[in-house]
Design an enzyme around this catalytic site. Structure first.
Site, PDB file in Angstrom:
ATOM      1  N   GLU A 143     -10.908   2.056  15.847  1.00 43.15           N
ATOM      2  CA  GLU A 143     -11.667   2.775  16.885  1.00 43.15           C
ATOM      3  C   GLU A 143     -11.828   4.263  16.599  1.00 43.15           C
ATOM      4  OE1 GLU A 143     -10.007   1.984  20.774  1.00 43.15           O
ATOM      5  OE2 GLU A 143     -11.230   0.183  20.938  1.00 43.15           O
ATOM      6  N   GLU A 194     -11.894  -7.039  20.010  1.00 44.13           N
ATOM      7  CA  GLU A 194     -10.982  -6.954  21.172  1.00 44.13           C
ATOM      8  C   GLU A 194     -11.734  -7.302  22.445  1.00 44.13           C
ATOM      9  OE1 GLU A 194      -8.748  -3.287  21.556  1.00 44.13           O
ATOM     10  OE2 GLU A 194      -8.317  -3.236  19.403  1.00 44.13           O
TER      11      GLU A 194
HETATM   12  C1  GAL Z   1      -8.125  -0.290  22.273  1.00 43.13           C
HETATM   13  C2  GAL Z   1      -7.236  -0.199  21.050  1.00 43.13           C
HETATM   14  C3  GAL Z   1      -6.077  -1.186  21.162  1.00 43.13           C
HETATM   15  C4  GAL Z   1      -5.425  -1.065  22.515  1.00 43.13           C
HETATM   16  C5  GAL Z   1      -6.464  -1.272  23.589  1.00 43.13           C
HETATM   17  C6  GAL Z   1      -5.945  -1.136  24.990  1.00 43.13           C
HETATM   18  O1  GAL Z   1      -8.877   0.844  22.407  1.00 43.13           O
HETATM   19  O2  GAL Z   1      -7.951  -0.486  19.889  1.00 43.13           O
HETATM   20  O3  GAL Z   1      -5.165  -0.925  20.146  1.00 43.13           O
HETATM   21  O4  GAL Z   1      -4.848   0.179  22.615  1.00 43.13           O
HETATM   22  O5  GAL Z   1      -7.442  -0.300  23.476  1.00 43.13           O
HETATM   23  O6  GAL Z   1      -4.983  -2.077  25.226  1.00 43.13           O
END
Ligand code: GAL
Length: 851
Positions: free
Chosen positions: A182, A251
């Site tokens: 990110e 994600e």
């Molecule tokens: C994303 C990040 C993850 C985790 C998630 C929130 O931005 O890539 O590692 O932090 O947010 O749980």
């Protein structure tokens, strides 16, 4: 005969193993990842190996496989593996190779997100602290010292994987890897160096020659051949930066993380399923749940600041490793529906037609006659009836229907057929009964406590003196949460007027995260930040005496910052000013000589480790309670059975706990969340955000702490606590995680069970909608039906009520079908129950118990 059958079995077994043992060619194109020449639709889920135990891994992965996952994703946690530069640790929970092999044994693939910056609510975003002390280093930018270390660690992990032949190109399970994480969200802050850093990261990763593709998430300028991917609550409108790259969602947030002081976020599965279905509807072919199992932040691994020890995440598998229903089951059904569409999805891009305002159809029609359709109602207000290919379909608001043959709906994201289960902690009593109420450990078997006092202020020989106030992370290198700032001041005769008496105030400013102020050995007050603002300002009335006074400030971190531009430099601790404010004047102590102690005396003595020197422990009939800075110790026997164990820390203040020398994390049951903003039933319709659906308002953010079974033996276990502010350890209670009632609520308008569609070979399901109940444990049967109503029942599991319309036969029909069986299926139709109210869509709600 027997022989032939055995050989046949062995042959089948070997054939099944083949895809993972022989080298697979993994590439990609515009539509999908391509494995051995075939495009694939892949469902993935995050399980972070150190957030559970090796003993739990196989079970978690099995639950993931049964939930319809093809891929397990994990980050690699640099600071776990290289706590000291060039000294590696891959033991126990850190055994990455074993984890990857466990995934392979289950026949699943792996997405290895090396980072090595990982964010992940993990201490310092995964960076080891020694990295910060390398001269001239600047993290995550075009900086030679940083790039050297990043490359060394990335190459180390890649080499390890290669040596064990774990890449798909070598016959292993790893089909994908990630570099960075990110960075695109914050790269503007790094100026023009950001671009060269990202280009360098890309070519560095590519040069490691893994034989499988690399991704960068949230990096719209990821250079070829790196695939840029999407993270978020929804990613259906994402498009990769080249039409040669597939649409990947790395994600899909299944819930959200918990902070100390925060309310508990949850995400309704109807909305999560909607988001995932929309992604596949609009051209996606690879999707990963973050998290599928969140687990636990053991030890001091949680990031922050203020990330709680539980990383449950409202994931389909709960913190303790138990499937969360109906979330897990509804997503499993969704995955089956998507997989039924795979041939069509990989054949072509979808064609999109509008079926009316907020109503969309996407059709995948392949050359060889395959056809799959996704019909969506993205309106939040009303259900709709649409006509598609000449047929009429009912589309609930904020839902997607999946038609694997472009005709029959096998799944709708808003209609849950899966059973729900109620997970609960049952407390243990001394007479081996259990209860849903906490039991004091004094009344349970764990009653004998001893204690050791942690001195206030300086007690270690390695204390040192410096003028001025020091930033904490630079001082402690995070070897401990704690740093003492200690000063002695003389109140001289002429200052008496100013500072002697109740009129003086101690004023302390800290970058975070927690400060306890002791004046002349007594706790005068504490202050803490919160997850939104770590800073602390403490202003407390203090009583000084004429002559010498000591001020001892204990500063504690609660997980180091893990996110944001330059997060590594945000700092912590008492950087001042520190002042004494009297009636008519102020004494600024900020630039005076301070004495510093890194960590606690008890940490130096390893009081948490029972095998070490035990002479410090005091046992006496009256246990000191409610006093700050104290260690407690007791012994306990393992709760009977195999259910996961939790410790309820209600009664304690704040600190850390160890079981048999292993830290189960920081506890902080006195950090109470805001009383406002919670909903018991959150409306899943409409865009989700991390503060949309919250529970646990006005309660401790976390009172229950997971103790993995593998941490303990049947008896003679030690529990050690370090308590900062004061508590009563006899109030601690042990509990086990158990599955309570089973529930299901299915209407006549739900699709037939998806398994029915599959087994009837893509003909219209024979059964129609069905309530299916199944006891969670092998040796259980359904023992009673607590509620059954066919008609217009309402309410939720545990509190169903009959509506105005209700068939008389419901209870008897369900009892007949289910009692004594491990599982049962009951058709939801007037054929089964008669028609208690014609012209109305009816539903069947059931609550059952197993024993
Ligand atoms: C994303 C990040 C993850 C985790 C998630 C929130 O931005 O890539 O590692 O932090 O947010 O749980």
């Amino acid at each position: 005969m027997v022989r032939a059958a055995a050989w046949r079995k062995l042959f089948l077994f070997l054939v099944l193993l083949l895809p993972l043992c022989s080298a697979a060619d993994v590439t990609y194109d515009h539509r999908a990842l391509v494995i051995n020449g075939a495009r694939r639709v892949l469902i993935s889920g995050s399980i972070h190996y150190p957030r559970s135990t090796p003993e739990m891994w196989a079970g978690l992965i099995d639950n993931a496989k049964n939930g319809g996952l093809d891929v397990i994703e994990t980050y690699v946690f640099w600071n776990l593996h290289e706590p000291v530069q060039n000294q590696y640790d891959f033991e126990g929970r850190k055994d990455l190779v074993r984890f990857v092999k466990t995934v392979a044994e289950a026949g699943l693939y792996v997405h290895l997100r090396i980072g090595p910056y990982v964010c992940a609510e993990w201490n310092y975003g995964g960076f080891p602290l020694w990295l910060h002390f390398i001269p001239g280093i600047k993290f995550r930018t075009d900086n030679e010292p940083f790039k050297t270390e990043m490359q060394r660690f990335t190459a180390k992990i890649v080499d390890m994987m290669k040596q064990e032949k774990l890449y798909a190109s070598q016959g292993g399970p790893i089909i994908l890897s990630q570099i960075e994480n990110e960075y695109g969200n914050i790269d503007a802050a790094y100026g023009s160096a950001a671009k060269s850093y990202i280009n360098w990261s890309a070519s560095m990763a590519t040069s490691l020659d893994t034989g499988v593709p690399w991704v960068m998430c949230q990096q719209s300028d990821a250079p070829d051949p790196i695939i840029n991917t999407c993270n978020g609550f929804y990613c259906d409108s994402f498009t990769p930066n080249s039409d040669k790259k597939p649409k990947i969602w790395t994600e899909a947030w299944s819930g959200w993380f918990l902070s100390f002081g925060g309310r508990a976020p949850y995400r309704p599965v109807e909305d999560l399923a909607f988001a995932v279905a929309r992604f596949f509807q609009r051209g996606g072919t690879f999707q990963n749940y973050y998290m599928y199992h969140g687990g636990t932040n053991f030890g001091r691994t949680s990031g922050g600041p203020f990330i709680a020890t539980s990383y449950d995440y409202d994931a389909p598998i709960d913190e303790y490793g138990i499937i969360r229903q109906p979330k897990w089951g509804h997503l499993r059904d969704l995955h089956k529906a998507i997989k039924l569409c795979e041939a069509a999805l990989i054949a072509t891009d979808p064609t999109n037609t509008s079926l009316g305002p907020n109503l969309e159809a996407h059709v995948y029609k392949g050359g060889s006659g395959v056809c799959a359709a996704f019909l969506a109602n993205i309106g939040t207000q009303s259900d709709a009836t649409v006509t598609f290919n000449g047929k009429s379909y009912h589309l609930p608001a904020w839902s997607v229907s999946i038609l694997p043959d472009c005709r029959n709906v096998v799944f709708n994201t808003a209609q849950i057929s899966s059973q729900a289960t109620h997970l609960e902690m049952r407390y243990l009593t001394s007479n081996s009964q259990d209860s849903d109420q906490p039991i004091d450990s004094s009344k349970a078997s764990q009653s004998d406590w001893s204690f050791a006092v942690e001195p206030v202020g300086i007690s270690k020989s390695d204390a040192f003196t410096k003028s001025g106030l020091l930033e904490q992370i630079n001082t402690t290198a995070d070897v401990s949460d704690y740093l003492w700032y200690s000063i002695s001041i003389e109140i001289k005769g002429d200052e008496q007027f100013l500072f002697n008496g109740t009129q003086s105030n101690l004023h302390v400013e800290s970058l975070g995260h927690v400060v306890h102020a002791f004046v002349n050995g007594k706790l005068s007050g504490s202050g803490m930040g919160n997850s939104g603002n770590a800073k602390v300002t403490l202003e407390k009335p203090v009583t000084l005496v004429q002559g010498k006074n000591t001020i001892d400030l204990l500063s504690a971190t609660v997980g180091l910052q893990n996110i944001g531009a330059f997060f590594d430099l945000w700092g912590a601790g008492i950087t001042g000013p520190v002042k004494l404010k009297g009636q008519d004047g102020t004494k600024d102590l900020s630039s005076d000589e301070w004495t510093y102690q890194i960590g606690l005396k008890g940490e130096e003595l390893a009081l948490y480790d029972d095998s070490k020197d035990s002479s410090r422990w005091v046992s006496q009939p009256t246990l000191p309670k409610g006093r700050p800075l104290i260690w407690y110790k007791t012994n306990f026997d393992a709760p009977e059975g195999n259910d996961p164990i939790g410790i309820d820390f209600t009664g304690m203040g704040k600190g850390e706990a160890w079981v048999n020398g292993q830290s189960i994390g920081r506890y902080w049951p006195t950090y109470i969340s805001s009383p406002n903003g919670c909903t018991t039933s959150c409306n899943y319709k409409g865009s989700y955000s991390s503060d949309k659906c919250l529970k646990n308002c006005g309660k401790p953010s976390q009172h229950m702490y997971h103790v993995p079974r593998s941490f303990i033996q049947p008896d003679g276990n030690t529990l050690v606590l370090f308590e900062e502010v004061g508590g009563d350890p006899t109030k601690i209670s042990f509990a086990t995680r158990q599955t309570g009632s089973l529930c299901a609520h299915v209407s006549e308008s739900h699709p037939s069970p998806i398994d029915d569609w599959i087994s009837s070979q893509r003909k219209v399901g024979k059964l129609g909608p069905v309530v299916h109940l199944e006891c969670p444990y092998a040796n259980q049967v359904i023992s009673s039906i607590k509620f059954a109503s066919f008609g217009t029942p309402h309410g939720s599991c545990g509190s169903y009520n009959q509506g105005n319309c209700s068939s008389d036969s419901a209870l008897a029909v369900v009892q007949q079908a289910c009692i004594g069986a491990k599982s049962c299926s009951v058709g939801v139709s007037t054929k089964m129950f008669g028609d208690p109210c014609t012209g109305i869509t009816k539903s069947l709600a059931v609550e059952a118990a197993c024993s």
